[in-house]
Design a protein around this motif. Structure first.
Motif, PDB file in Angstrom:
ATOM      1  N   HIS A  42       0.832  -1.215   0.140  1.00  0.00           N
ATOM      2  CA  HIS A  42      -0.045   0.054   0.018  1.00  0.00           C
ATOM      3  C   HIS A  42       0.766   1.276   0.002  1.00  0.00           C
ATOM      4  O   HIS A  42       0.225   2.246   0.200  1.00  0.00           O
ATOM      5  N   THR A  43       2.106   1.130  -0.190  1.00  0.00           N
ATOM      6  CA  THR A  43       2.833   2.393  -0.577  1.00  0.00           C
ATOM      7  C   THR A  43       3.861   2.172  -1.882  1.00  0.00           C
ATOM      8  O   THR A  43       4.057   1.035  -1.982  1.00  0.00           O
ATOM      9  N   VAL A  44       3.798   3.299  -2.568  1.00  0.00           N
ATOM     10  CA  VAL A  44       4.905   3.120  -3.735  1.00  0.00           C
ATOM     11  C   VAL A  44       5.581   4.196  -3.612  1.00  0.00           C
ATOM     12  O   VAL A  44       5.452   5.525  -3.385  1.00  0.00           O
ATOM     13  N   ARG A  45       7.118   3.959  -4.113  1.00  0.00           N
ATOM     14  CA  ARG A  45       7.944   5.022  -4.512  1.00  0.00           C
ATOM     15  C   ARG A  45       8.569   4.990  -5.815  1.00  0.00           C
ATOM     16  O   ARG A  45       8.709   3.707  -6.360  1.00  0.00           O
ATOM     17  N   GLY A  46       8.856   6.087  -6.384  1.00  0.00           N
ATOM     18  CA  GLY A  46       9.367   5.898  -7.830  1.00  0.00           C
ATOM     19  C   GLY A  46      10.674   7.081  -7.981  1.00  0.00           C
ATOM     20  O   GLY A  46      10.780   7.729  -7.083  1.00  0.00           O
ATOM     21  N   GLN A  47      11.348   6.679  -9.246  1.00  0.00           N
ATOM     22  CA  GLN A  47      12.119   8.006  -9.478  1.00  0.00           C
ATOM     23  C   GLN A  47      12.049   8.232 -11.057  1.00  0.00           C
ATOM     24  O   GLN A  47      11.535   7.376 -11.761  1.00  0.00           O
ATOM     25  N   TYR A  48      11.884   9.374 -11.383  1.00  0.00           N
ATOM     26  CA  TYR A  48      11.793   9.678 -12.995  1.00  0.00           C
ATOM     27  C   TYR A  48      12.785   9.164 -13.580  1.00  0.00           C
ATOM     28  O   TYR A  48      14.095   9.318 -13.463  1.00  0.00           O
ATOM     29  N   ASP A  74      13.369   8.952  -3.239  1.00  0.00           N
ATOM     30  CA  ASP A  74      12.204   8.790  -4.006  1.00  0.00           C
ATOM     31  C   ASP A  74      11.879   9.989  -4.638  1.00  0.00           C
ATOM     32  O   ASP A  74      11.905  11.160  -3.912  1.00  0.00           O
ATOM     33  N   THR A  75      11.505  10.118  -5.889  1.00  0.00           N
ATOM     34  CA  THR A  75      10.921  11.565  -6.514  1.00  0.00           C
ATOM     35  C   THR A  75       9.383  11.332  -6.640  1.00  0.00           C
ATOM     36  O   THR A  75       8.726  12.200  -7.067  1.00  0.00           O
ATOM     37  N   TYR A  76       8.951  10.314  -6.439  1.00  0.00           N
ATOM     38  CA  TYR A  76       7.626  10.143  -6.439  1.00  0.00           C
ATOM     39  C   TYR A  76       7.106   9.183  -5.264  1.00  0.00           C
ATOM     40  O   TYR A  76       7.858   8.231  -4.965  1.00  0.00           O
ATOM     41  N   ALA A  77       6.124   9.540  -4.477  1.00  0.00           N
ATOM     42  CA  ALA A  77       5.467   8.802  -3.593  1.00  0.00           C
ATOM     43  C   ALA A  77       4.124   8.665  -3.402  1.00  0.00           C
ATOM     44  O   ALA A  77       3.359   9.800  -3.639  1.00  0.00           O
ATOM     45  N   ALA A  78       3.407   7.508  -3.153  1.00  0.00           N
ATOM     46  CA  ALA A  78       2.123   7.437  -2.770  1.00  0.00           C
ATOM     47  C   ALA A  78       1.979   6.615  -1.758  1.00  0.00           C
ATOM     48  O   ALA A  78       2.737   5.394  -1.669  1.00  0.00           O
ATOM     49  N   ILE A  79       1.045   6.781  -0.809  1.00  0.00           N
ATOM     50  CA  ILE A  79       0.684   6.170   0.189  1.00  0.00           C
ATOM     51  C   ILE A  79      -0.818   5.984   0.630  1.00  0.00           C
ATOM     52  O   ILE A  79      -1.478   6.823   0.091  1.00  0.00           O
TER      53      ILE A  79
END
Lengths: 513, 345
Positions: A308-314, A340-345
Motif C-alpha cells: 500500500h505504498t509506492v515510491r518511484g524515480q523519474y 524517491d521522487t515519487y511517493a504514493a501512500i
C-alpha cells in the motif's frame, strides 16, 4: 496628562462594524537571514512590497537583510528594488517604494561572527530610534536547517531573542522541519530553547493559499457538504501534489530526503488534516490545532506497507516536447541513489466519521503537469433504476478542490444526455476563483508575513503537528530503507505502474488530475 | 463580441446576451453581481471604463442606463430603447449592456433593467454624477442592495452631504466616503499605539471637498472632540492633526501621493497615501454589499453642522480659513447624539 495604553479594542477610531479598515501590522520590522537566496528574492521581498502597496504595513516598517555578501544599505535596497520590480504582484509605485526603501538595512557577516550580530543589535536599536519600530522584530530564517542552531544561539547570546517591555521577537522558520521524528524534536528543542513556542512561526506556504483556507469555508460555512462528508457517502479521498519540474539545482538538498519527506510530511498531511478534521469550536489557533492533532493522531498506516505504498524515480524520457534527464542522471546525484521522487501512500483514519475510507496521498516530480488537488470521491448510488447500459458511462460523483493552478472547486455528477434514449454521462459543475473573485489573490507569503507581524498563528503548523506527521511517515521511510528500491517511471507520465496497481488492488484507480 | 440592437426590448437583449456568449464560446459565467450605472451620454465613457476595470476584481453584468428624454415635445412623446451588448474583450471580465432610453421611456428605466438583472445575485446602483435626492426610493435604487452616489461630483459637494444624510436608506454609500479609507485606516493604526488623550483635532483640505468634511465629522463622532476644518489649496485632503497632551499626532500629505506621519516621541515617517482612481474606489465599494453603519453615523452626525457649513462655504470664495464643520465640543456631544437618534427615526 495621563498616558493611556489603549489596546486595539479601546481605540475610538476602530469599530467592529467598520469593516473597511484593514488589519495593519503594528510598528515592527522583518530581519531576513539568507537574504541573498532565491526564496527571499522571488517571494519574501515582493510579498513585503505588495503588503506595503496594499497599505497593510505600518509606517516606518523596517526590512533588514543579513548575509555574507559585502553590501552597503544602498546595494541591498537596490537588490530589493530589482526583486520587487521583477516579481511583485501589484504594480510598482514610486511613493510606496520610497516608504519602504527608507527602512532597508543590510548587515554583513557569517552566522558565527559575533561582531556581525553586535552590528545587527545596533541596527535594531538605530531602527527603533529612526523608524519607531518599537523593538518588535521577526527573524526570518531563510537558511538551511543546519544553520538554525547557530543562528538562534547567536540571537540568544547577543540578547536579540527577547524584546524589552511589551515588545515582541518572533522566529519564522521554513521547511524542512527535520528529516524524521528525532531530528524534528531536536530542531524544536533548539528553537524553543531561545524563542517560546508561541513566538515560533513555521511556514508551510500551502496553508497561506486562498484555496486551502477555503477548505474550511467550504466545509463549515455551508450546509450541503457536511452531511455527506463521512464514510456513509465518501468512497475514498485522493490528495495529489504533482510537479512537472525535476530537482533542478537542488541535488544537494533533495538526495537522501525525497518526495515523501519533502511534500507528504508537511503539505499533504496538512491538507489531509483540513479535509478530514471535525469542526473546531472556533477559529482560534488553539481550537484549530486541537482538531488537526486529533485527526492526525487517528491516522492509521496499512499493515502491509509493501502493498500500500509506492515510491518511484523519474527516468529519462520526452516530457511535453522536451527531452529530460532521469533522476539518476542528474548532476550531483549518486547513480545508485534510492531517493524517491515519487511517493504514493494509503492511509486510513480511525474514527467514527472516516473508518474504512482510504485516503490516498501522492506526490512526485516530473509528472504530467503541475497540479495540487483534493478529490473526494463518493460512493455509487445504491440502486440505479435505469435500463442496463444507460448508466455505463456514469462514474462516481466527485468533489474536487483545485488548490493550484486554476484555483476552484469542481463537482462531477451524472446527467442525461439529450436525446430520446435515456443515457447518463458524467458532467462537471465548475467554480473558478478567477471567475468570481479578484483576478490575482494575494500570494501565500503576503498573508503569512502579515500574520507573523500581527502575531496570528492560525495558518502555521504547531510543533506537535510536525512531530505527529513524522510519526506517521517514519515507519514508511524505515520500511522503504530496508525493502527494494524505487520504481522507475517515464518523466511526463503520472507515475510508476506500481502506483496504479496499488489502487487496482483496492478496486479503484487514480484520477487524472 | 458586440451586438447593436435598435428599437428593442429587454427580452431581445437577454437573447442577445446569450447569443454573444455562445458566439465567443463561454456559456458558463461566474458573475457575482449586476452593476447598474445611471448616467448621461457625457459621463458614460469614463464611468464604463472604471466599471470595466473594477470588474476584473468583481466579474459583473454592467448595465449602463443613459436617459435621453429628448428636447422637442415630439421626441418626448415617443419612446424607444436602443441597446449595445458587449461580451468579452472590451467588456472586462463580465458583460456590458449600454441602454439608451429615448422619450417617455426615460421615466421608466426600471422596467427595462428589472428583466436584465442576474438571477439571485446582488444589485449595485451607481450614479457617477447626478444622483436622486433619496437614492433608496428611486425606482432604480429600489432594485439595488447597494447604492453608490458621489457627493464630490455635485454642484455643491458639501451641501449634498446634507441631502445624503436626510435621504439615507441602509445600503447607501458615497464615493466621498470611500476616498477616505486609506486616511482612516492610517489614523486608526496610529491610535492603536500608546498615546495621550486627544483633546482636539483639525482637518485640512481644499474647499468644496466633501471628503474633507466627512473625515472631520468621523473624527468628531468617534473621538468626541471639537474638530476644526481648515481650507488649504489641496489636492484633496492635505493634513489631519490630533492634539494630545504630549504633542500633535499629524498626518500630512501635501502632494496627494506621499504623506508624513509624525507622532510625539517617535521619528517622522513616510506613508504612501495616493489619491485613488475611480476604478479602485468602485472595486472597494463592491467588496462589501451590506449597509455601512459607520458611514450612516458619520454623515448623519453632521447634518446640523453641515447646514451652517453649506452657507458659510458659499460665502468664502478662496483661501481664508472658515469655521466650517466645527463639530460639537464634548459638552454638547450628548445633545448631538440625541439629535442623531431623532434624525434617524
Amino acid at each position: 496628562m495621563s498616558t493611556e495604553t489603549p489596546d486595539r479594542g479601546s481605540n475610538p477610531l476602530r469599530d467592529p462594524l467598520d469593516r473597511r479598515l484593514p488589519r495593519i501590522a503594528g510598528p515592527s520590522g522583518l530581519i531576513i537571514f539568507g537574504v541573498t537566496g532565491d526564496l527571499s528574492r522571488k517571494k519574501l521581498m515582493p510579498a513585503v512590497y505588495d503588503l506595503a502597496n496594499r497599505g497593510l504595513l505600518p509606517p516606518g516598517f523596517a526590512l533588514v537583510g543579513f548575509a555574507r555578501r559585502s553590501w552597503e544599505n544602498e546595494d541591498f535596497a537596490q537588490e530589493v528594488h530589482d526583486a520587487v520590480k521583477e516579481h511583485a504582484r501589484t504594480p510598482f509605485r514610486e511613493e510606496v517604494w520610497q516608504q519602504l526603501a527608507e527602512g532597508c538595512r543590510f548587515v554583513q557577516g557569517d552566522f558565527d561572527d559575533d561582531t556581525a550580530f553586535e552590528t545587527l543589535k545596533s541596527t535594531i536599536e538605530e531602527l527603533d530610534k529612526a523608524r519607531g519600530t518599537g523593538g518588535n522584530f521577526a527573524f526570518y530564517l531563510s537558511v538551511p536547517p543546519k544553520f538554525f542552531p547557530n543562528v538562534v544561539q547567536q540571537l540568544k547570546k547577543h540578547g536579540l531573542s527577547q524584546g524589552t517591555g511589551d515588545s515582541w521577537r518572533r522566529a519564522v522558520i521554513e521547511k524542512p522541519f527535520g528529516h524524521d521524528l528525532a531530528s524534528a524534536q531536536d530542531l524544536n528543542r533548539i528553537v524553543h530553547d531561545v524563542f517560546p513556542p508561541n513566538e515560533v512561526f513555521r511556514i508551510d506556504h500551502y496553508l497561506g493559499k486562498e484555496t486551502v483556507q477555503n477548505i474550511l469555508a467550504l466545509r463549515f460555512a455551508n450546509t450541503m457538504y457536511e452531511p455527506i462528508w463521512n464514510r456513509s457517502y465518501v468512497d475514498h479521498v485522493q490528495i495529489t501534489m504533482a510537479e512537472d519540474i525535476g530537482i533542478g539545482g537542488r541535488a544537494g538538498y533533495y538526495d537522501g530526503i525525497g518526495a515523501a519527506r519533502d511534500v507528504i510530511q508537511n503539505h499533504l498531511l496538512q491538507l489531509l488534516a483540513l479535509t478530514a478534521m471535525e469542526e473546531p469550536g472556533s477559529f482560534h489557533p488553539k481550537a484549530l490545532t486541537a482538531e488537526k492533532l486529533k485527526v492526525l493522531g487517528a491516522v492509521q498506516l496499512p499493515d502491509d506497507l509493501g502493498k500500500h505504498t509506492v515510491r518511484g524515480q523519474y527516468a529519462h524520457a520526452w516530457q511535453g516536447g522536451e527531452e529530460v534527464l532521469g533522476y539518476l542522471e542528474e548532476d550531483g546525484i549518486d547513480p545508485k541513489s534510492k531517493t524517491d521522487t515519487y511517493a504514493a501512500i494509503k492511509l486510513e483514519i480511525n474514527n467514527r466519521r472516516w473508518a474504512g475510507v482510504p485516503f490516498y496521498l501522492r506526490t512526485g516530480k516530473r509528472l504530467g503537469r503541475r497540479v495540487t488537488e483534493i478529490a473526494v470521491i463518493f460512493k455509487r448510488a445504491p440502486y440505479l433504476p435505469f435500463e442496463s447500459g444507460a448508466t455505463e458511462e456514469l462514474g462516481q460523483n466527485a468533489l474536487v478542490i483545485r488548490v493550484q493552478p486554476d484555483e476552484g472547486v469542481t463537482v462531477r455528477f451524472g446527467s442525461k444526455v439529450p436525446g430520446t434514449s435515456t443515457e447518463v454521462r458524467d458532467v462537471t459543475m465548475d467554480f473558478a476563483y478567477g471567475e468570481s473573485f479578484t483576478e490575482s489573490s494575494p500570494e501565500a507569503y503576503e498573508r503569512l508575513i502579515l500574520d507573523v507581524l500581527l502575531g496570528d498563528a492560525n495558518l502555521f503548523p504547531r510543533h506537535q503537528e510536525v512531530e505527529l506527521s513524522w510519526t506517521i511517515l517514519d515507519p514508511i521511510e524505515a520500511y522503504w530503507d530496508k525493502h527494494g528500491k524505487p520504481a522507475q517511471y517515464a518523466s511526463g507520465t503520472w507515475g510508476p505502474a506500481e502506483a496504479d496497481e496499488m489502487l487496482a488492488r483496492d478496486g479503484r484507480s487514480w484520477r487524472r488530475p | 463580441m458586440k451586438i447593436d440592437l435598435t428599437d428593442t426590448t429587454s427580452a431581445r437583449i437577454n437573447t442577445g446576451l446569450i447569443d454573444a456568449r455562445r458566439a465567443i464560446g463561454t456559456p458558463a459565467v461566474g458573475m457575482v453581481l449586476t452593476l447598474v450605472i445611471v448616467t448621461d451620454e457625457g459621463s458614460a465613457y469614463d464611468a464604463l471604463k472604471a466599471a470595466h476595470e473594477a470588474s476584473r476584481e468583481h466579474p459583473s453584468r454592467i448595465l449602463a442606463v443613459i436617459k435621453r428624454p429628448g428636447r422637442s415635445p415630439r421626441e418626448r412623446a415617443g419612446a424607444r430603447l436602443d441597446a449595445e451588448v458587449v461580451v468579452g474583450d472590451e467588456a472586462g471580465t463580465g458583460e456590458t449592456v449600454v441602454l439608451r432610453m429615448h422619450g417617455e421611456l426615460a421615466n421608466h428605466a426600471e422596467s427595462v433593467v428589472l428583466p436584465l438583472l442576474l438571477p439571485d445575485a446582488p444589485v449595485v446602483c451607481w450614479w457617477p454624477d447626478q444622483a436622486p435626492e433619496k437614492a433608496g426610493t428611486d425606482p432604480l435604487g429600489r432594485l439595488a442592495q447597494r447604492r453608490i452616489t458621489d457627493a464630490s461630483s455635485a454642484e455643491d459637494p458639501v451641501g449634498s452631504l446634507v441631502v445624503r444624510a436626510d435621504g439615507y436608506t441602509p445600503g447607501d454609500t458615497d464615493l466621498a466616503w470611500t476616498r477616505l479609507t486609506p486616511w482612516r485606516s492610517m489614523l486608526a493604526a496610529a491610535l492603536d499605539q500608546k498615546h495621550s488623550t486627544i483633546t482636539a483635532a483639525a482637518v485640512e483640505g481644499e474647499a468644496y471637498n466633501a471628503s474633507t468634511e466627512l473625515l472631520a465629522l468621523w473624527l468628531a463622532d468617534r473621538l468626541g472632540v471639537e474638530v476644526e476644518r481648515k481650507v488649504s489649496d489641496g489636492p484633496g485632503i492635505t493634513a489631519v492633526r490630533l492634539v494630545t497632551g504630549d504633542g500633535d499626532i499629524c498626518l500630512d500629505r501635501s502632494d496627494g501621493r506621499l504623506a508624513e506621519l509624525s507622532v510625539p516621541g517617535q521619528p517622522d515617517r513616510h506613508v504612501a497615501l495616493k489619491r485613488r482612481e475611480t476604478a479602485e474606489l468602485i472595486a472597494e465599494e463592491l467588496r462589501r454589499l451590506d449597509p455601512d453603519d459607520i458611514y450612516r453615523a458619520t454623515v448623519q452626525y453632521g447634518v446640523k453642522h453641515l447646514v451652517s457649513t453649506a452657507r458659510s462655504g458659499k460665502g468664502t470664495d478662496d483661501g481664508g480659513p472658515t469655521a466650517a464643520a466645527r463639530a460639537t465640543p464634548p459638552a454638547a456631544k450628548k445633545a448631538a447624539s440625541g439629535g442623531k437618534a431623532a434624525t434617524s427615526k
